[in-house]
Write an enzyme that holds these catalytic residues in place. Structure first.
Site, PDB file in Angstrom:
ATOM      1  N   CYS A  68       0.883  -1.291   0.114  1.00 41.29           N
ATOM      2  CA  CYS A  68       0.039   0.052  -0.100  1.00 41.29           C
ATOM      3  C   CYS A  68       0.884   1.317  -0.066  1.00 41.29           C
ATOM      4  CB  CYS A  68      -0.982  -0.219   1.046  1.00 41.29           C
ATOM      5  SG  CYS A  68      -2.038   1.543   1.359  1.00 41.29           S
TER       6      CYS A  68
ATOM      7  N   HIS B 155      -9.133  -3.741  -2.659  1.00 45.25           N
ATOM      8  CA  HIS B 155      -7.731  -3.011  -1.723  1.00 45.25           C
ATOM      9  C   HIS B 155      -8.224  -1.652  -1.679  1.00 45.25           C
ATOM     10  CE1 HIS B 155      -3.738  -2.261   0.001  1.00 45.25           C
ATOM     11  NE2 HIS B 155      -4.210  -1.183  -0.618  1.00 45.25           N
ATOM     12  N   GLU B 156      -8.732  -1.021  -2.665  1.00 47.01           N
ATOM     13  CA  GLU B 156      -9.118   0.248  -2.704  1.00 47.01           C
ATOM     14  C   GLU B 156     -10.478   0.652  -2.211  1.00 47.01           C
ATOM     15  OE1 GLU B 156      -6.808   2.425  -3.370  1.00 47.01           O
ATOM     16  OE2 GLU B 156      -5.369   0.724  -4.239  1.00 47.01           O
TER      17      GLU B 156
ATOM     18  N   HIS C 207      -9.952   1.109   1.560  1.00 48.46           N
ATOM     19  CA  HIS C 207      -9.727   2.317   1.946  1.00 48.46           C
ATOM     20  C   HIS C 207     -11.047   3.322   2.262  1.00 48.46           C
ATOM     21  CE1 HIS C 207      -5.481   2.361   2.098  1.00 48.46           C
ATOM     22  NE2 HIS C 207      -5.352   1.963   0.805  1.00 48.46           N
TER      23      HIS C 207
END
Length: 198
Positions: free
Chosen positions: A107, A149-150, A153
């Site tokens: 990341c 993954h994003e 966030h």
């Protein structure tokens, strides 16, 4: 404009992002700056909280996964990623399916650390693009992985949150060092425990 990437330990990375509407100020410029920032840092994805905006927006460009070195076989998980560049506004992962698989994730907010994270291989996601056109699409392989993954966030989740307590203990010192800015990175970052000079 290249923006500083927020480092591990900053409260904004643990906050759930807010949905935005068509009137969000300077959205086109923000998206342009995010791509410029991501490319400068050699990333394949960047979420708005990573540049200090607590909103539900992230971008991806998975093209690097499609690159094949001379003499290498193409990776079947990277199929269709050449030119895979997308903007996700107010995304909702509707469904995740399949048997979980491990991949060493990294990341931009947590530089120099890579750890295996288990995720399901197929997702169905709904979102708006930069023209406010609504999409509902299914992705798998690396595309799904990058999006998951994003998406984490914008939900205030980091890949380190998926690790076992033992793994977390093993990397704790490295994470603290990132918060203090004690890490060598080739791109602009803002660290939560670094005092600004007056």
């Amino acid at each position: 404009m290249i923006l500083p990437i927020i480092g591990y330990g900053d409260a904004i990375l643990k906050k759930e992002g807010e949905e935005i509407d068509k009137d969000y100020k300077d959205l086109d410029l923000l998206i342009e700056n995010m791509f410029e920032t991501m490319y400068e840092a050699s990333g394949v994805g960047l979420a708005a909280p990573q540049i200090n905006k607590s909103i539900r927006l992230f971008i991806v460009d998975a093209s690097p996964f499609a690159e094949v070195e001379e003499g290498e076989e193409p990776d079947p998980m990277a199929e269709g990623l050449d030119g895979f560049k997308k903007i996700f506004i107010n995304p909702i992962i509707e469904e995740e399916s399949g048997e979980e698989w491990a991949f060493a994730e990294g990341c931009l907010s947590i530089p120099k650390i890579r750890e295996d994270v288990f995720r399901k291989p197929t997702i169905k996601i709904s979102y708006y693009d930069e023209n406010w056109t609504f999409h509902e699409e299914t992705y798998d392989g690396y595309a799904a992985r990058i999006i998951q993954h994003e998406y984490d966030h914008v939900d205030g989740i980091l890949f380190t949150d998926h690790l076992s307590p033992l793994k977390k203990r093993m990397i704790k010192k490295k994470l603290i060092n990132i918060s203090k800015g004690e890490v060598d990175v080739p791109y602009r970052m803002k660290f939560p425990l670094v005092k600004r000079r007056k």
